[in-house]
Design a protein around this motif. Structure first.
Motif, PDB file in Angstrom:
ATOM      1  N   TRP A  38       0.907  -1.147   0.503  1.00  0.00           N
ATOM      2  CA  TRP A  38       0.355   0.100   0.359  1.00  0.00           C
ATOM      3  C   TRP A  38       0.932   1.582   0.449  1.00  0.00           C
ATOM      4  N   ALA A  39       1.973   1.069   0.962  1.00  0.00           N
ATOM      5  CA  ALA A  39       2.862   2.425   0.563  1.00  0.00           C
ATOM      6  C   ALA A  39       3.282   2.661  -0.617  1.00  0.00           C
ATOM      7  N   GLY A  40       3.884   1.285  -1.740  1.00  0.00           N
ATOM      8  CA  GLY A  40       4.641   1.691  -2.710  1.00  0.00           C
ATOM      9  C   GLY A  40       3.375   2.790  -3.444  1.00  0.00           C
ATOM     10  N   LEU A  41       1.934   1.850  -3.691  1.00  0.00           N
ATOM     11  CA  LEU A  41       0.769   2.753  -4.752  1.00  0.00           C
ATOM     12  C   LEU A  41       0.600   3.531  -4.028  1.00  0.00           C
ATOM     13  N   LEU A  42       1.022   4.227  -2.856  1.00  0.00           N
ATOM     14  CA  LEU A  42       1.231   5.489  -2.606  1.00  0.00           C
ATOM     15  C   LEU A  42       2.027   6.433  -3.019  1.00  0.00           C
ATOM     16  N   LEU A  43       3.041   6.005  -2.612  1.00  0.00           N
ATOM     17  CA  LEU A  43       4.426   6.674  -2.919  1.00  0.00           C
ATOM     18  C   LEU A  43       4.282   6.748  -4.633  1.00  0.00           C
ATOM     19  N   GLY A  44       4.075   5.847  -5.181  1.00  0.00           N
ATOM     20  CA  GLY A  44       4.125   5.686  -7.159  1.00  0.00           C
ATOM     21  C   GLY A  44       2.811   6.527  -7.577  1.00  0.00           C
ATOM     22  N   GLY A  45       1.667   6.432  -6.736  1.00  0.00           N
ATOM     23  CA  GLY A  45       1.003   7.242  -7.178  1.00  0.00           C
ATOM     24  C   GLY A  45       1.085   9.246  -6.999  1.00  0.00           C
ATOM     25  N   THR A  46       1.868   9.498  -6.234  1.00  0.00           N
ATOM     26  CA  THR A  46       2.250  10.878  -5.639  1.00  0.00           C
ATOM     27  C   THR A  46       3.350  10.889  -6.782  1.00  0.00           C
ATOM     28  N   MET A  47       3.956  10.188  -7.006  1.00  0.00           N
ATOM     29  CA  MET A  47       5.389  10.404  -7.903  1.00  0.00           C
ATOM     30  C   MET A  47       4.506  10.799  -9.714  1.00  0.00           C
ATOM     31  N   LEU A  48       3.569   9.653  -9.872  1.00  0.00           N
ATOM     32  CA  LEU A  48       3.603   9.259 -11.398  1.00  0.00           C
ATOM     33  C   LEU A  48       2.069  11.141 -11.081  1.00  0.00           C
ATOM     34  N   ALA A  49       1.852  11.412 -10.314  1.00  0.00           N
ATOM     35  CA  ALA A  49       1.220  13.068 -10.286  1.00  0.00           C
ATOM     36  C   ALA A  49       2.214  14.149 -10.050  1.00  0.00           C
ATOM     37  N   ALA A  50       3.757  13.727  -9.538  1.00  0.00           N
ATOM     38  CA  ALA A  50       4.484  15.140 -10.024  1.00  0.00           C
ATOM     39  C   ALA A  50       5.343  14.730 -11.140  1.00  0.00           C
ATOM     40  N   ALA A  51       5.065  14.117 -11.719  1.00  0.00           N
ATOM     41  CA  ALA A  51       5.962  13.222 -12.993  1.00  0.00           C
ATOM     42  C   ALA A  51       4.535  14.430 -13.871  1.00  0.00           C
TER      43      ALA A  51
END
Length: 114
Positions: free
Chosen positions: A68-81
């Motif tokens: 779940w942490a990976g999904l949260l961080l991955g989504g955050t970084m995708l939004a950042a990009a």
């Protein structure tokens, strides 16, 4: 494989603790204004990164938390990009760190899925 994944989780934890703290403290407020985002995004994004960082460490012992942490961080970084390239119209190269963190975060999730 366990050692490699654990090392990635620790590295992600350190990175996101640092950047999450920096964001939530307001040190990056000018960047968020430049993107045209409301000021509460500083707190929201910083909290996402801090929660994800802690989740990566807890996930060493409780793998579903790392998923779940990976999904949260991955989504955050995708939004950042996306924000950097589309909203801010920055060159693609500026989004590469966010994309690398997206791939690493999502990789941790996928590994813990199986």
């Amino acid at each position: 494989m366990f050692i490699l994944v654990t090392a990635i989780q620790v590295i992600l934890c350190v990175i996101f603790l640092f950047t999450g703290s920096k964001i939530i403290s307001g040190q990056m407020a000018d960047e968020f204004k430049r993107f045209g985002l409301p000021s509460f995004f500083n707190i929201l994004t910083g909290l996402f990164e801090l929660v994800g960082a802690v989740g990566m460490v807890i996930g060493i012992w409780i793998p579903v938390i790392a998923l779940w942490a990976g999904l949260l961080l991955g989504g955050t970084m995708l939004a950042a990009a996306f924000t950097l390239v589309v909203l801010a119209k920055d060159p693609f190269q500026k989004a590469i760190p966010a994309i690398v963190l997206f791939v690493l975060s999502l990789s941790v999730s996928i590994i813990h899925l199986f």
